[in-house]
Design a protein around this motif. Structure first.
Motif, PDB file in Angstrom:
ATOM      1  N   THR A 144       0.840  -1.201   0.000  1.00 15.88           N
ATOM      2  CA  THR A 144       0.000   0.000   0.000  1.00 15.88           C
ATOM      3  C   THR A 144       0.882   1.260   0.000  1.00 15.88           C
ATOM      4  OG1 THR A 144      -0.036  -0.018   2.402  1.00 15.88           O
ATOM      5  CG2 THR A 144      -1.861  -1.141   1.289  1.00 15.88           C
ATOM      6  N   GLU A 145       0.220   2.430  -0.055  1.00 17.51           N
ATOM      7  CA  GLU A 145       1.004   3.680  -0.029  1.00 17.51           C
ATOM      8  C   GLU A 145       1.185   4.214   1.373  1.00 17.51           C
ATOM      9  OE1 GLU A 145      -0.234   6.487  -2.959  1.00 17.51           O
ATOM     10  OE2 GLU A 145       0.272   5.084  -4.564  1.00 17.51           O
ATOM     11  N   ALA A 146       0.398   3.692   2.311  1.00 19.24           N
ATOM     12  CA  ALA A 146       0.516   4.141   3.710  1.00 19.24           C
ATOM     13  C   ALA A 146       0.113   2.984   4.626  1.00 19.24           C
ATOM     14  CB  ALA A 146      -0.403   5.345   3.947  1.00 19.24           C
ATOM     15  N   PRO A 147       0.694   2.951   5.832  1.00 24.43           N
ATOM     16  CA  PRO A 147       0.340   1.880   6.772  1.00 24.43           C
ATOM     17  C   PRO A 147      -1.114   1.977   7.227  1.00 24.43           C
ATOM     18  CG  PRO A 147       2.254   3.150   7.546  1.00 24.43           C
ATOM     19  CD  PRO A 147       1.682   3.886   6.393  1.00 24.43           C
ATOM     20  N   LYS A 148      -1.736   0.825   7.464  1.00 22.60           N
ATOM     21  CA  LYS A 148      -3.104   0.777   7.977  1.00 22.60           C
ATOM     22  C   LYS A 148      -3.264  -0.482   8.823  1.00 22.60           C
ATOM     23  CE  LYS A 148      -7.641   1.964   6.215  1.00 22.60           C
ATOM     24  NZ  LYS A 148      -8.615   1.710   5.176  1.00 22.60           N
ATOM     25  N   GLY A 149      -3.874  -0.327  10.002  1.00 24.24           N
ATOM     26  CA  GLY A 149      -4.125  -1.487  10.861  1.00 24.24           C
ATOM     27  C   GLY A 149      -3.103  -1.612  11.978  1.00 24.24           C
ATOM     28  N   GLU A 150      -3.535  -2.268  13.036  1.00 24.20           N
ATOM     29  CA  GLU A 150      -2.725  -2.334  14.274  1.00 24.20           C
ATOM     30  C   GLU A 150      -2.275  -3.747  14.610  1.00 24.20           C
ATOM     31  OE1 GLU A 150      -2.137   0.430  16.023  1.00 24.20           O
ATOM     32  OE2 GLU A 150      -3.348   1.652  14.639  1.00 24.20           O
ATOM     33  N   ASN A 151      -2.803  -4.734  13.908  1.00 23.56           N
ATOM     34  CA  ASN A 151      -2.497  -6.123  14.313  1.00 23.56           C
ATOM     35  C   ASN A 151      -1.219  -6.612  13.644  1.00 23.56           C
ATOM     36  OD1 ASN A 151      -4.933  -5.965  15.662  1.00 23.56           O
ATOM     37  ND2 ASN A 151      -6.088  -6.802  13.937  1.00 23.56           N
ATOM     38  N   GLY A 152      -0.833  -7.816  14.014  1.00 25.13           N
ATOM     39  CA  GLY A 152       0.321  -8.439  13.375  1.00 25.13           C
ATOM     40  C   GLY A 152       1.633  -7.793  13.770  1.00 25.13           C
ATOM     41  N   PHE A 153       2.618  -7.861  12.875  1.00 26.12           N
ATOM     42  CA  PHE A 153       3.951  -7.303  13.152  1.00 26.12           C
ATOM     43  C   PHE A 153       4.644  -7.043  11.814  1.00 26.12           C
ATOM     44  CE2 PHE A 153       6.793 -10.877  12.118  1.00 26.12           C
ATOM     45  CZ  PHE A 153       5.881 -11.918  12.054  1.00 26.12           C
ATOM     46  N   GLY A 154       5.861  -6.528  11.895  1.00 29.85           N
ATOM     47  CA  GLY A 154       6.682  -6.360  10.697  1.00 29.85           C
ATOM     48  C   GLY A 154       6.031  -5.448   9.662  1.00 29.85           C
ATOM     49  N   PHE A 160      -1.232  -5.442   1.547  1.00 25.87           N
ATOM     50  CA  PHE A 160      -2.660  -5.550   1.213  1.00 25.87           C
ATOM     51  C   PHE A 160      -2.948  -6.958   0.693  1.00 25.87           C
ATOM     52  CE2 PHE A 160      -6.255  -5.048  -1.739  1.00 25.87           C
ATOM     53  CZ  PHE A 160      -7.171  -4.396  -0.919  1.00 25.87           C
ATOM     54  N   VAL A 161      -3.947  -7.591   1.298  1.00 28.88           N
ATOM     55  CA  VAL A 161      -4.322  -8.960   0.920  1.00 28.88           C
ATOM     56  C   VAL A 161      -5.578  -8.886   0.045  1.00 28.88           C
ATOM     57  CG1 VAL A 161      -4.901 -11.251   1.823  1.00 28.88           C
ATOM     58  CG2 VAL A 161      -3.493  -9.698   3.204  1.00 28.88           C
ATOM     59  N   PRO A 162      -5.442  -9.097  -1.272  1.00 26.75           N
ATOM     60  CA  PRO A 162      -6.577  -8.860  -2.179  1.00 26.75           C
ATOM     61  C   PRO A 162      -7.833  -9.651  -1.806  1.00 26.75           C
ATOM     62  CG  PRO A 162      -4.607  -9.464  -3.417  1.00 26.75           C
ATOM     63  CD  PRO A 162      -4.239  -9.558  -1.979  1.00 26.75           C
ATOM     64  N   GLN A 163      -7.664 -10.925  -1.423  1.00 24.38           N
ATOM     65  CA  GLN A 163      -8.887 -11.723  -1.177  1.00 24.38           C
ATOM     66  C   GLN A 163      -9.639 -11.277   0.069  1.00 24.38           C
ATOM     67  OE1 GLN A 163      -5.767 -13.296  -0.680  1.00 24.38           O
ATOM     68  NE2 GLN A 163      -6.027 -15.192   0.437  1.00 24.38           N
ATOM     69  N   LYS A 164      -9.005 -10.465   0.914  1.00 21.82           N
ATOM     70  CA  LYS A 164      -9.686  -9.953   2.113  1.00 21.82           C
ATOM     71  C   LYS A 164     -10.040  -8.474   1.967  1.00 21.82           C
ATOM     72  CE  LYS A 164      -9.233 -13.659   4.770  1.00 21.82           C
ATOM     73  NZ  LYS A 164     -10.396 -14.436   5.207  1.00 21.82           N
ATOM     74  N   GLY A 165      -9.446  -7.795   0.993  1.00 15.14           N
ATOM     75  CA  GLY A 165      -9.707  -6.360   0.802  1.00 15.14           C
ATOM     76  C   GLY A 165      -9.188  -5.506   1.952  1.00 15.14           C
ATOM     77  N   LYS A 166      -8.170  -6.009   2.662  1.00 12.97           N
ATOM     78  CA  LYS A 166      -7.616  -5.316   3.842  1.00 12.97           C
ATOM     79  C   LYS A 166      -6.113  -5.544   3.899  1.00 12.97           C
ATOM     80  CE  LYS A 166     -11.510  -6.363   6.927  1.00 12.97           C
ATOM     81  NZ  LYS A 166     -11.900  -7.218   8.055  1.00 12.97           N
ATOM     82  N   THR A 167      -5.436  -4.704   4.713  1.00 11.96           N
ATOM     83  CA  THR A 167      -4.028  -5.020   4.967  1.00 11.96           C
ATOM     84  C   THR A 167      -3.959  -6.179   5.965  1.00 11.96           C
ATOM     85  OG1 THR A 167      -3.712  -3.598   6.909  1.00 11.96           O
ATOM     86  CG2 THR A 167      -3.370  -2.575   4.727  1.00 11.96           C
ATOM     87  N   MET A 168      -2.809  -6.807   5.987  1.00 11.92           N
ATOM     88  CA  MET A 168      -2.588  -7.921   6.919  1.00 11.92           C
ATOM     89  C   MET A 168      -2.794  -7.447   8.359  1.00 11.92           C
ATOM     90  SD  MET A 168      -1.556 -11.056   6.022  1.00 11.92           S
ATOM     91  CE  MET A 168      -0.087 -11.932   5.578  1.00 11.92           C
ATOM     92  N   ALA A 169      -2.444  -6.185   8.646  1.00 16.30           N
ATOM     93  CA  ALA A 169      -2.575  -5.669  10.015  1.00 16.30           C
ATOM     94  C   ALA A 169      -4.020  -5.311  10.370  1.00 16.30           C
ATOM     95  CB  ALA A 169      -1.675  -4.455  10.205  1.00 16.30           C
ATOM     96  N   GLU A 170      -4.918  -5.295   9.368  1.00 16.41           N
ATOM     97  CA  GLU A 170      -6.343  -5.073   9.656  1.00 16.41           C
ATOM     98  C   GLU A 170      -7.078  -6.401   9.873  1.00 16.41           C
ATOM     99  OE1 GLU A 170      -8.039  -1.321   7.401  1.00 16.41           O
ATOM    100  OE2 GLU A 170      -6.948  -2.616   5.997  1.00 16.41           O
TER     101      GLU A 170
END
Ligand SMILES: O=c1[nH]c(=O)c2ncn([C@@H]3O[C@H](COP(=O)(O)OP(=O)(O)OP(=O)(O)O)[C@@H](O)[C@H]3O)c2[nH]1
Ligand SMILES: [Mg+2]
Length: 201
Positions: A144-154, A160-170
């Motif tokens: 993505t062009e900017a960070p989004k979401g608080e979960n996960g790490f790294g 961005f995970v296309p099949q979920k329409g969200k970043t991994m951290a969301e």
């Protein structure tokens, strides 16, 4: 409860292994539980080579079966970087925020459709006197062009995970653990699982 040692000092990885393995009724130990254990230099050129280095060194140290994870992010527009250097991309201090900032800076001006990337995970299983085995898996996405979401790490906030329409951290931890490179690699160890659990040589 049976124990399994994951040869990692990364708290995010250790937590994910804990989550992924609870359904197996296994207690997960990581190197964070053994503060005196030595550091292993990651001198390999591939995820698999580094996973083998870590697993074999720790199997020797603990004299039991261990699993090591070497993982990272490969970005096509950066010719596969940060790759095996993902943890230390912006410096030896392994700072996730600085790593993200460096990647975003390098991708400035690259349009979304050319920001394809994948997470890789290599898992090596090693035990004294046994042949080491390696499994690998990937998870495809876009930077993505900017960070989004608080979960996960790294790099999760910019992946961005296309099949979920969200970043991994969301994604919730359950959602990440359904689709992640780590979950998919771990699933490939299924056939070896009894052997891994009956550990001590
Ligand atoms: O957003 C992310 N979601 C993930 O699911 C993920 N998996 C790996 N990575 C990145 O790749 C490096 C691994 O490098 P790495 O395998 O050498 O691990 P590490 O040095 O952090 O710990 P250790 O296991 O070696 O002790 C990590 O630090 C992260 O930057 C991820 N980023
Ligand atoms: Mg490392």
């Amino acid at each position: 409860m049976k124990q399994v040692i994951i040869a990692t000092k990364n708290a995010g990885k250790a937590r994910e292994f804990q989550e992924l393995l609870t359904k197996k009724g296994v207690e997960v130990k990581s190197l964070l539980d053994f503060p005196n254990c030595p550091d292993v230099e990651e001198t390999g050129n591939t995820f698999a080579e580094n996973a083998i280095l870590k697993a074999e060194a720790m199997a020797h140290y603990f004299q039991t079966i261990v699993i090591a994870d070497d993982s990272g992010l490969a970005i096509d527009a950066l010719h596969g970087r940060p790759g095996v250097y993902s943890a230390r991309y912006a410096g030896e201090e392994k700072d996730d925020q600085k790593n993200i900032a460096k990647v975003l800076e390098e991708l400035k001006g690259v349009p979304f459709e050319k920001r394809t990337a994948r997470f890789h995970c290599a898992l090596a299983v090693a035990a004294p006197g046994r042949r080491t085995t390696v499994v690998e898996a990937t998870c495809e996405g876009y930077i993505t062009e900017a960070p989004k979401g608080e979960n996960g790490f790294g790099y999760d906030p910019i992946f961005f995970v296309p099949q979920k329409g969200k970043t991994m951290a969301e994604l919730s931890k359950e959602e990440k653990n359904q689709i992640s490179h780590r979950a998919k690699a771990l699933a490939k160890l299924e056939k070896q699982w009894d052997e891994i659990m009956n550990g001590k040589e």
